[in-house]
Scaffold this active site. Structure first.
Site, PDB file in Angstrom:
ATOM      1  N   HIS A  78       0.831  -1.214   0.000  1.00  0.00           N
ATOM      2  CA  HIS A  78       0.000   0.000   0.000  1.00  0.00           C
ATOM      3  C   HIS A  78       0.864   1.261   0.000  1.00  0.00           C
ATOM      4  CE1 HIS A  78      -3.368  -2.603   1.987  1.00  0.00           C
ATOM      5  NE2 HIS A  78      -3.072  -2.985   0.766  1.00  0.00           N
ATOM      6  N   HIS A 241      -9.435  -1.876  -4.899  1.00  0.00           N
ATOM      7  CA  HIS A 241      -8.301  -2.218  -4.025  1.00  0.00           C
ATOM      8  C   HIS A 241      -7.322  -3.145  -4.757  1.00  0.00           C
ATOM      9  CE1 HIS A 241      -5.975  -2.376  -0.401  1.00  0.00           C
ATOM     10  NE2 HIS A 241      -5.768  -3.656  -0.669  1.00  0.00           N
ATOM     11  N   ASP A 245      -3.419  -2.483  -5.069  1.00  0.00           N
ATOM     12  CA  ASP A 245      -2.384  -3.479  -4.761  1.00  0.00           C
ATOM     13  C   ASP A 245      -1.473  -3.712  -5.968  1.00  0.00           C
ATOM     14  OD1 ASP A 245      -2.917  -4.154  -2.115  1.00  0.00           O
ATOM     15  OD2 ASP A 245      -4.198  -5.866  -2.623  1.00  0.00           O
ATOM     16  N   HIS A 268      -0.528 -10.825  -5.331  1.00  0.00           N
ATOM     17  CA  HIS A 268       0.873 -10.442  -5.111  1.00  0.00           C
ATOM     18  C   HIS A 268       1.845 -11.409  -5.786  1.00  0.00           C
ATOM     19  CE1 HIS A 268      -0.794  -7.592  -2.392  1.00  0.00           C
ATOM     20  NE2 HIS A 268      -1.170  -8.494  -1.511  1.00  0.00           N
TER      21      HIS A 268
HETATM   22 ZN   LIG Z   1      -3.915  -4.550  -0.319  1.00  0.00          ZN
END
Ligand SMILES: [Zn+2]
Length: 307
Positions: A78, A241, A245, A268
Site C-alpha cells: 500500500h 483495491h 495493490d 501479489h
Molecule cells: Zn492490499
C-alpha cells in the site's frame, strides 16, 4: 526535462502491522537522485537497508514481503502504491519493526503523509521502464485460472477483473480500468481498503496472522454482507483495491512502468512473477527518459493534485 521526485522534508507515521498487530513507527525521508526506494530496518543493532526491486521480493502469500541480508519488511504494497500514484522515485523509509503499518487499510494515509511532506523535483531525469512487447504469466486452469500481463502503452493504465462468488462483492463491479492519463489515483483508487472474510480472519488469527486487522482497517464480510457500519467508500471498492495493490506490486520493479497492465484474479504472487518475467526478457523493455516534458505521457508528467 522530466525530473525525478523525492520528498521536500521528512514525515512520520505510527500504526500497527496488519498481521503482527505490533506498533510500528515509520519515517519517510528525502533521498538523493537515483537512490530508488529503500527500506531501512532501524530496530536492529546494525541498521539493514532493503532496496525495493523485483528480486528482493521473498514472500507473496498474504502480502508483498521484501528481504535483504536475511532481514525482511512485510506488507509494503500500500505504501508502494502511494509512491507509484504520486510518482515518488527516491525515498528512504526508516521502520522500527518488520511490518509496515496498515493505517486505514488503504493507501490514503500514505498519500496524505507524502503530500503533507511536499514533493520535491530533483536535478536528474526520471527513468521509466517502457514495455516493448507483451509479457504474460498465468497460473491454474479452468475455474482456477489467474493471469496477468504487461503490454506496450505510452502511459500507465491497469485493467483488473476479480471473480468473487460473494453476494456483497457480486453486487458491486467485478472489473475496473484505471488510466493514469485520464483518472485521478488520489481520488479514485487511493481510498480503496483491503478486504477479508470473517471465516478467513478466524483461521488466520489462529495461525498468528491478521492480529492487527479489524473494522477500522479493512472491509470485513460475513457470508452475506459487509459488516462495516459505514459501508463502502466506492461502489466498486473491492476491485479498486486490487488495482491499488497491483500498482504497489508493480512499483516494486524500482522504476515506473510505461505499459498497460491487465489481470484476471491476479495477486501479489502473480504480480511479482510478471515483473520477474519482464526482467528475464531484456528485449521486452527499455529504460527511457524525457528531455522534453511535453513528450511524456499525460498523468505521469504532472504532479498529482492534492485531494
Ligand atoms: Zn492490499
Amino acid at each position: 526535462m522530466l525530473k525525478q521526485r523525492t520528498l521536500s522534508t521528512l514525515t512520520k507515521a505510527v500504526g500497527v502491522g496488519l498481521h503482527s498487530g505490533r506498533r510500528v513507527e515509520l519515517t519517510l525521508r528525502p533521498a538523493p537522485p537515483d537512490t530508488g526506494i529503500v527500506f531501512r530496518r532501524i530496530d536492529l543493532p546494525v541498521p539493514v537497508d532493503i532496496p525495493v526491486n523485483a528480486l528482493s521480493v521473498s514472500d507473496t502469500r498474504l502480502a508483498s514481503t521484501l528481504s535483504a541480508q536475511g532481514v525482511r519488511v512485510i506488507t509494503v504494497e500500500h505504501l508502494m502504491s502511494a509512491c507509484c500514484g504520486l510518482g515518488i522515485d527516491n525515498l528512504y523509509i526508516d521502520i522500527n519493526a518488520e511490518e509496515v503499518p496498515i493505517l486505514d487499510g488503504s493507501a490514503a494515509s500514505f498519500v496524505f503523509l507524502l503530500q503533507s511532506a511536499g514533493i520535491a523535483l530533483q536535478a536528474a531525469p526520471k527513468r521509466f521502464i517502457r514495455v516493448l512487447k507483451e509479457v504474460r504469466v498465468e497460473h491454474g486452469v479452468g475455474q482456477q485460472l489467474k493471469w496477468a500481463s504487461l503490454s506496450p502503452h505510452h502511459g500507465f493504465k491497469l485493467s483488473f477483473q476479480i471473480d468473487f462468488a460473494h453476494p456483497a462483492v457480486d453486487s458491486t463491479g467485478q472489473a475496473v480500468e484505471f488510466d493514469m492519463g485520464q483518472n485521478s489515483y488520489v481520488r479514485e483508487i487511493a481510498r480503496a481498503r483491503t478486504f477479508g472474510f470473517t471465516r478467513d480472519v478466524e483461521s488466520m488469527r489462529s495461525n498468528g496472522l491478521a492480529l492487527g486487522g479489524g473494522l477500522d482497517n479493512a472491509i470485513v464480510m460475513d457470508d452475506y454482507k459487509v459488516l462495516n457500519a459505514e459501508g463502502l467508500r466506492y461502489d466498486d471498492e473491492f476491485v479498486k483495491h486490487k488495482i491499488l495493490d497491483a500498482m504497489g506490486d508493480l512499483y516494486i520493479l524500482g522504476k515506473p512502468l510505461l505499459a498497460a497492465y491487465s489481470a484476471f484474479r491476479s495477486g501479489h504472487e502473480l504480480n511479482n512473477r510478471l515483473l520477474r518475467a519482464l526482467i528475464d526478457e531484456p528485449s521486452a523493455f527499455e529504460v527511457v527518459t524525457f528531455d522534453d516534458e511535453s513528450k511524456a505521457p499525460q498523468g505521469l508528467a504532472q504532479l498529482a493534485p492534492a485531494w
